[in-house]
Design an enzyme around this catalytic site. Structure first.
Site, short mmCIF file in Angstrom:
data_model
loop_
_atom_site.label_atom_id
_atom_site.label_comp_id
_atom_site.label_asym_id
_atom_site.label_seq_id
_atom_site.Cartn_x
_atom_site.Cartn_y
_atom_site.Cartn_z
N ASP A 19 -3.42 -11.00 -1.60
CA ASP A 19 -3.81 -10.43 -0.32
C ASP A 19 -5.31 -10.12 -0.35
O ASP A 19 -5.88 -9.85 -1.41
CB ASP A 19 -3.01 -9.14 -0.11
CG ASP A 19 -3.02 -8.61 1.30
OD1 ASP A 19 -4.07 -8.09 1.72
OD2 ASP A 19 -1.99 -8.68 1.98
N HIS B 222 0.80 -1.22 0.00
CA HIS B 222 0.00 0.00 0.00
C HIS B 222 0.84 1.28 0.00
O HIS B 222 0.32 2.35 -0.34
CB HIS B 222 -0.91 0.05 1.23
CG HIS B 222 -1.92 -1.06 1.29
ND1 HIS B 222 -2.80 -1.32 0.27
CD2 HIS B 222 -2.18 -1.97 2.27
CE1 HIS B 222 -3.57 -2.34 0.62
NE2 HIS B 222 -3.20 -2.77 1.81
N ASP C 228 -4.27 -12.65 4.95
CA ASP C 228 -5.47 -12.13 5.59
C ASP C 228 -6.77 -12.60 4.93
O ASP C 228 -7.85 -12.24 5.36
CB ASP C 228 -5.45 -10.61 5.68
CG ASP C 228 -4.95 -9.94 4.41
OD1 ASP C 228 -4.77 -10.64 3.38
OD2 ASP C 228 -4.74 -8.72 4.42
N HIS D 218 -6.57 -7.48 0.56
CA HIS D 218 -6.69 -6.06 0.23
C HIS D 218 -6.01 -5.78 -1.11
O HIS D 218 -4.96 -6.35 -1.41
CB HIS D 218 -6.05 -5.20 1.32
CG HIS D 218 -6.66 -5.41 2.68
ND1 HIS D 218 -6.32 -6.49 3.47
CD2 HIS D 218 -7.58 -4.70 3.37
CE1 HIS D 218 -7.02 -6.42 4.61
NE2 HIS D 218 -7.79 -5.36 4.57
#
Length: 376
Positions: free
Chosen positions: A171, A135, A254, A173
């Protein structure tokens, strides 16, 4: 090949005693668990382990701005940030707090990413589980990420003379920072499979940029059989069509059922299967970590990624020394301490978590595959 012609694991002891703070999701041990568990299984001999260097500011500036790098160094030195620095660089916030190693820790991960590119110059496999902070932006922290080590790894690979890189992100995200960095670079394939409507709420199905960017947002409840379809119908064809000289796989943990930061329903088998399927598609493979906020599930999943990359056989039950590593973990919240079920401490492999493939998942995969085929 990588030195000694064997897969290499890049780690560091800084992760054993460093955390983002007692209240933060990254208060848990992760990389140190993978190191300890891999050693307890006999999977990490001394010859396969490489201690990560700490990247110098000039090397980190291959992507990040000098002002931002200096701001992190100063925040670590003083233990605080001004309102102006917080506003510009997004540090000293709830998500990206000031903590004692806030420059040294991400600089060590950046050093692993840069070193991985150099080690892979002649081919081979490298695993850097501390990396995967997808990110971070050039001038700011974002989503628990201070330096974008996937971007630095890709840039390092390109400095070795490699041009065609495939970056695959599984991931929960969306890997927004990596997409932003390479959205106009057709020689870098960026493909992200992530939960829809999950922070940062980017990476829609139609988001492309001018380069080679592909996104597959999936609904909550996304399970092993749906990931297998995405793997076979989208991920592998896209990577094969790109003909990469190197593959970088971000294996955020995650998306498994036990993780508190998503509503996906994967087992760790799904991640291991993606890694195994990608390995034959390029002469160079770099595995990264990423998200993961349950200490048992992330430690088991990432250890299994190393086992996949290094050709190990997963035991049906963990030996006593490996079991002891997992039993020693603690996950303390503000009001409770989690007691793990026996399967979290006695096994490495999760039970399979499959089911029927939902029409909305099938339709999105079909739509993305059609676009990939049209541009092939």
């Amino acid at each position: 090949m990588t030195p000694l012609g064997r897969p290499l694991f890049i780690g560091h002891e800084i992760y054993r005693h460093s955390s983002y703070g007692g209240w933060h999701p990254l208060r848990i041990p992760r990389v140190s668990t993978v190191m300890d568990l891999s050693r307890a299984l006999g999977w990490l001999p001394r010859a396969a382990y490489v201690t990560s260097p700490r990247a110098k500011p000039a090397a980190i500036a291959a992507f990040h701005t000098p002002d931002y790098i200096a701001a992190l160094q100063e925040a670590e030195r003083t233990g605080e940030v001004s309102a102006a620095v917080r506003a510009r660089h997004n540090i000293g916030t709830h998500a990206n707090p000031v903590f004692p190693e806030m420059y040294r820790r991400p600089a060590t991960s950046a050093g692993a990413a840069l070193l991985a590119g150099e080690l892979l110059a002649g081919g081979g496999v490298v695993y850097a589980p501390a990396c995967g902070t997808h990110h971070a932006l050039a001038d700011a922290a974002s989503g628990f990420c201070y330096f974008n080590d996937p971007v630095l790894a890709i840039l390092s690979l390109r400095r070795q003379g490699l041009r065609r890189i495939a970056y695959v992100d599984i991931d929960a995200h969306h890997g927004d920072g990596v997409e932003i960095a390479f959205r106009d670079e057709p020689e870098v394939l960026v493909l992200s499979v992530h939960e829809e409507n999950r922070w940062p709420r980017t990476g829609a199905l139609g988001d492309r940029g001018a380069g080679n960017v592909w996104n597959l947002p999936v609904p909550r409840g996304f399970h092993d059989d749906e990931m297998a379809l995405a793997r076979d119908a989208v991920i592998l064809p896209a990577v094969q069509a790109h003909r990469p000289e190197a593959i970088v796989l971000q294996c955020g943990a995650d998306g498994v059922t036990e993780d508190p930061q998503s509503r996906m329903e994967l087992s760790n088998n799904a991640h291991w299967a993606v890694a195994a399927a990608l390995m034959p598609l390029a002469p160079r493979m770099l595995g990264l970590g990423g998200g993961g906020y349950n200490p048992w599930s992330v430690g088991r999943l990432w250890t299994g990624i190393w086992g996949t990359l290094s050709g190990q056989e997963v035991p049906e039950r963990l030996p006593a020394q490996a079991e002891a590593v997992l039993r020693a973990l603690r996950w303390e919240g503000r009001t409770r301490v989690t007691v793990p079920p026996e399967s979290w401490v006695t096994t490495l492999r999760d039970p399979l978590r499959g089911g029927s493939i939902r029409s909305e998942v099938r339709d999105r995969i079909s739509a993305l595959r059609s676009r990939l085929t049209a541009e092939a």
